[in-house]
Motif scaffolding. Structure first.
Motif, mmCIF file in Angstrom:
data_model
loop_
_atom_site.group_PDB
_atom_site.id
_atom_site.type_symbol
_atom_site.label_atom_id
_atom_site.label_comp_id
_atom_site.label_asym_id
_atom_site.label_seq_id
_atom_site.Cartn_x
_atom_site.Cartn_y
_atom_site.Cartn_z
ATOM 1 N N UNK A 87 0.681 -1.353 0.100
ATOM 2 C CA UNK A 87 -0.044 0.018 -0.061
ATOM 3 C C UNK A 87 0.864 1.125 -0.016
ATOM 4 N N UNK A 88 1.973 1.333 0.983
ATOM 5 C CA UNK A 88 2.726 2.622 0.988
ATOM 6 C C UNK A 88 3.552 2.676 -0.456
ATOM 7 N N UNK A 89 3.927 1.732 -0.780
ATOM 8 C CA UNK A 89 4.946 1.592 -2.103
ATOM 9 C C UNK A 89 3.892 2.093 -3.275
ATOM 10 N N UNK A 90 2.846 1.778 -3.453
ATOM 11 C CA UNK A 90 1.984 1.882 -4.684
ATOM 12 C C UNK A 90 1.363 3.312 -4.402
ATOM 13 N N UNK A 91 1.083 3.949 -3.278
ATOM 14 C CA UNK A 91 0.680 5.214 -3.117
ATOM 15 C C UNK A 91 1.856 6.161 -3.382
ATOM 16 N N UNK A 92 3.253 5.811 -3.068
ATOM 17 C CA UNK A 92 4.252 6.570 -3.148
ATOM 18 C C UNK A 92 4.493 6.864 -4.864
ATOM 19 N N UNK A 93 4.300 5.661 -5.561
ATOM 20 C CA UNK A 93 4.456 5.619 -7.017
ATOM 21 C C UNK A 93 3.263 6.411 -7.391
ATOM 22 N N UNK A 94 2.213 6.426 -6.909
ATOM 23 C CA UNK A 94 1.040 7.318 -7.652
ATOM 24 C C UNK A 94 1.217 8.644 -7.606
ATOM 25 N N UNK A 95 1.776 9.079 -6.269
ATOM 26 C CA UNK A 95 1.936 10.350 -5.912
ATOM 27 C C UNK A 95 3.113 10.838 -6.847
ATOM 28 N N UNK A 96 4.246 10.146 -7.054
ATOM 29 C CA UNK A 96 5.281 10.671 -7.900
ATOM 30 C C UNK A 96 4.698 10.617 -9.358
ATOM 31 N N UNK A 97 3.698 9.586 -9.788
ATOM 32 C CA UNK A 97 3.205 9.779 -11.142
ATOM 33 C C UNK A 97 2.286 11.075 -11.241
ATOM 34 N N UNK A 98 1.700 11.506 -10.368
ATOM 35 C CA UNK A 98 0.985 13.028 -10.296
ATOM 36 C C UNK A 98 1.921 14.125 -10.468
ATOM 37 N N UNK A 99 2.976 13.900 -9.702
ATOM 38 C CA UNK A 99 4.055 14.865 -9.676
ATOM 39 C C UNK A 99 4.590 15.199 -11.119
ATOM 40 N N UNK A 100 4.900 14.102 -11.831
ATOM 41 C CA UNK A 100 5.494 14.123 -13.111
ATOM 42 C C UNK A 100 4.475 14.611 -14.163
ATOM 43 N N UNK A 101 3.195 14.542 -13.909
ATOM 44 C CA UNK A 101 2.272 15.005 -14.919
ATOM 45 C C UNK A 101 1.937 16.482 -14.671
ATOM 46 N N UNK A 102 2.194 16.855 -13.306
ATOM 47 C CA UNK A 102 2.104 18.295 -13.001
ATOM 48 C C UNK A 102 3.426 18.954 -13.804
ATOM 49 N N UNK A 103 4.399 18.375 -13.525
ATOM 50 C CA UNK A 103 5.581 18.695 -14.105
ATOM 51 C C UNK A 103 5.458 19.264 -15.599
ATOM 52 N N UNK A 104 4.729 18.273 -16.278
ATOM 53 C CA UNK A 104 4.571 18.472 -17.848
ATOM 54 C C UNK A 104 3.404 19.582 -18.030
ATOM 55 N N UNK A 105 2.532 19.500 -17.246
ATOM 56 C CA UNK A 105 1.607 20.458 -17.220
ATOM 57 C C UNK A 105 2.109 21.931 -17.046
ATOM 58 N N UNK A 106 2.933 21.846 -16.139
ATOM 59 C CA UNK A 106 3.637 23.296 -15.646
ATOM 60 C C UNK A 106 4.814 23.799 -16.784
ATOM 61 N N UNK A 107 5.011 23.024 -17.787
ATOM 62 C CA UNK A 107 5.947 23.344 -18.843
ATOM 63 C C UNK A 107 7.339 23.024 -18.544
ATOM 64 N N UNK A 108 7.679 22.187 -17.392
ATOM 65 C CA UNK A 108 9.126 21.536 -17.109
ATOM 66 C C UNK A 108 9.579 20.801 -18.081
ATOM 67 N N UNK A 109 8.682 20.081 -19.083
ATOM 68 C CA UNK A 109 9.165 19.203 -20.153
ATOM 69 C C UNK A 109 8.933 19.937 -21.658
ATOM 70 N N UNK A 110 8.665 21.275 -21.482
ATOM 71 C CA UNK A 110 8.513 21.935 -22.644
ATOM 72 C C UNK A 110 8.616 23.528 -22.593
ATOM 73 N N UNK A 111 8.823 24.302 -23.639
ATOM 74 C CA UNK A 111 8.715 25.746 -23.382
ATOM 75 C C UNK A 111 7.904 26.644 -22.761
#
Length: 246
Positions: free
Chosen positions: A160-184
């Motif tokens: 449970x703790x491992x999957x939740x940690x992976x899910x939250x990291x997945x959300x963070x990476x998605x918001x990095x993309x949303x906020x332009x950290x993977x693009x201009x």
């Protein structure tokens, strides 16, 4: 009963979304190892930060469990959203992680892959099995069965703790993309009505390159969904201009 059926219908609709997470659960550790460790050892703090970030740091948008639970909108969120969010992430940690996930999925039209569904399903099944074994051990009174149930509970908690940690990291990476950290350029905050949950069966396709999914020719615009603002809808003051690309 009607609310439960509406929730199930919404879950089914998410499987028909056209976009996918930037990284799946299997690759989140390699995608952002430090943040995954941070999520593992301080899950509630990460859940607080991610929900606030998902709301573009505008806590006036906050609703308990992002509007997905019966308690949503009934906890005095408008008076003290920060305190309510703290209470949510510490007292209802699992719901807080899931609510942030649903919020991102509905906002950006993201489906969960079969692999991710299997991982999440395995986590839930293991927790249910551990609970059943604990109840049986209490009823039978066997020391061997009690030890086995404790070991299974420990395994279920680790998963449970491992999957939740992976899910939250997945959300963070998605918001990095949303906020332009993977693009201009970062994308704009959606209007408030686009962040509602059950009143829109198909959310607008915000922030993703349409040719990759909709098959539109270069330069052509997809048909505008009825009931949503036009593509040139200006972002609220103080938020970044649109331009988020997948």
């Amino acid at each position: 009963m009607a609310a439960s059926q509406e929730y199930m219908d919404k879950m089914q609709l998410r499987q028909n979304y056209r976009n996918v997470w930037h990284t799946d659960l299997m690759r989140t550790i390699s995608a952002d190892t430090p943040y995954c460790c941070f999520s593992l050892f301080c899950g509630p703090c990460v859940s607080y930060l991610l929900r606030k970030r998902a709301l573009y740091d505008d806590m006036s948008r906050y609703t308990c469990c992002a509007g997905y639970m019966p308690c949503s909108g009934k906890c005095g969120e408008s008076k003290c959203p920060e305190l309510c969010l703290c209470t949510e992430v510490f007292c209802c940690f699992g719901n807080s992680v899931a609510s942030t996930r649903f919020l991102l999925q509905d906002e950006f039209n993201i489906q969960t892959t079969q692999c991710d569904n299997c991982i999440i399903g395995f986590m839930f099944c293991l927790q249910q099995l551990a609970c059943i074994c604990s109840l049986v051990a209490c009823l039978v009174g066997s020391d061997e069965l009690s030890d086995a149930s404790q070991a299974l509970n420990c395994l279920a908690d680790m998963v449970y703790c491992t999957v939740c940690a992976c899910m939250q990291t997945q959300h963070k990476v998605e918001m990095d993309k949303r906020d332009g950290k993977f693009g201009p350029q970062p994308m704009a905050v959606p209007p408030a009505q686009q962040m509602s949950r059950f009143d829109q069966p198909y959310p607008p396709n915000v922030g993703y390159g349409q040719p990759a999914y909709g098959g539109y020719p270069p330069g052509a615009q997809p048909p505008q969904a009825q009931g949503y603002p036009p593509a040139a809808y200006p972002p609220p003051a103080g938020y970044p201009a649109p331009g988020y690309q997948r």
